[in-house]
Enzyme design. Structure first.
Site, PDB file in Angstrom:
ATOM      1  N   CYS A   1       0.838  -1.201   0.000  1.00 26.90           N
ATOM      2  CA  CYS A   1       0.000   0.000   0.000  1.00 26.90           C
ATOM      3  C   CYS A   1       0.878   1.257   0.000  1.00 26.90           C
ATOM      4  O   CYS A   1       1.456   1.590  -1.028  1.00 26.90           O
ATOM      5  CB  CYS A   1      -1.007  -0.050   1.141  1.00 26.90           C
ATOM      6  SG  CYS A   1      -2.367   1.128   0.924  1.00 26.90           S
TER       7      CYS A   1
ATOM      8  N   HIS B   1      -3.501  -5.249   0.661  1.00 27.87           N
ATOM      9  CA  HIS B   1      -2.976  -5.722   1.944  1.00 27.87           C
ATOM     10  C   HIS B   1      -2.996  -7.253   1.994  1.00 27.87           C
ATOM     11  O   HIS B   1      -4.017  -7.851   2.321  1.00 27.87           O
ATOM     12  CB  HIS B   1      -3.782  -5.129   3.099  1.00 27.87           C
ATOM     13  CG  HIS B   1      -3.522  -3.689   3.294  1.00 27.87           C
ATOM     14  ND1 HIS B   1      -2.496  -3.218   4.076  1.00 27.87           N
ATOM     15  CD2 HIS B   1      -4.121  -2.602   2.765  1.00 27.87           C
ATOM     16  CE1 HIS B   1      -2.477  -1.904   4.041  1.00 27.87           C
ATOM     17  NE2 HIS B   1      -3.438  -1.505   3.248  1.00 27.87           N
TER      18      HIS B   1
ATOM     19  N   GLU C   1      -1.728  -9.104   4.165  1.00 25.72           N
ATOM     20  CA  GLU C   1      -1.697  -9.567   5.551  1.00 25.72           C
ATOM     21  C   GLU C   1      -3.074  -9.754   6.178  1.00 25.72           C
ATOM     22  O   GLU C   1      -3.190 -10.313   7.271  1.00 25.72           O
ATOM     23  CB  GLU C   1      -0.854  -8.615   6.412  1.00 25.72           C
ATOM     24  CG  GLU C   1      -1.472  -7.247   6.651  1.00 25.72           C
ATOM     25  CD  GLU C   1      -1.218  -6.225   5.558  1.00 25.72           C
ATOM     26  OE1 GLU C   1      -1.410  -5.031   5.828  1.00 25.72           O
ATOM     27  OE2 GLU C   1      -0.852  -6.597   4.425  1.00 25.72           O
TER      28      GLU C   1
END
Length: 184
Positions: A75, A162, A164
């Site tokens: 990002c 993202h 994660e």
């Protein structure tokens, strides 16, 4: 053992990046973005530039791109990579977080093994509008033309989304691929 430093740019998911890497058996430390680069790189095999609210608050993040170390920008980290190498970063048309269907254009590097499309969780408040010289666009969507990119000759990668968070398909694969790259 592979050591990855996660550079904390103030993103709300940074701790999840560290956890995802530790779950892969990697030694990982989340480090403030103002930490001296030489100190961080004394032991690190790779660096993740985390997301965050603003390029104005990115500390020493861009300095990692001047070193010979694998880098994954997530990002804001993706935008720092583009900005540092001469790409263009601007406000996105769609703003905040949303599920986005991403088309994989280059199934290599950190995107290897993801397939043709993935559903991801991404913010488009700011986004890369133009890939820097020496980089290849590796993913796109209807929301953003540069969802991901990679350097042509160095192990430097960026993703707008993202990996994660649980909302993202294949996020663990991106981290596994990056660990393999950093382990070489």
């Amino acid at each position: 053992m592979t050591v990855i430093a996660v550079i904390d740019n103030g993103g709300q998911f940074t701790h999840l990046e560290g956890r995802a890497l530790r779950e892969l058996g990697v030694e990982c430390e989340v480090v403030d973005n103002e930490a001296p680069v030489d100190d961080v790189l004394a032991d690190a095999d790779g660096v993740v530039l985390s997301g965050g609210p603003s390029r104005d608050e990115a500390g020493n993040s861009a300095e990692y791109l001047e070193r010979d170390v694998p880098v994954l920008g997530i990002c804001l980290g993706h935008q720092i990579v583009a900005d540092r190498f001469g790409g263009r970063v601007e406000a996105g048309e769609y703003g905040g977080y949303a599920d986005v269907e991403v088309e994989i254009l280059d199934d290599s590097g950190v995107l290897a093994g993801l397939g043709e499309t993935v559903s991801v969780w991404a913010s488009h408040a700011d986004e890369v509008k133009e890939v820097p010289d020496g980089f290849v666009r590796t993913a796109r969507s209807d929301v953003c033309e540069v969802e991901a990119m990679r350097h042509e000759t160095r192990p430097v990668y960026g993703v707008q989304w993202h990996p994660e968070v649980s909302h993202t398909e294949g996020g663990d694969r991106i981290f596994k691929n990056f660990v393999e790259i950093a382990s070489v």
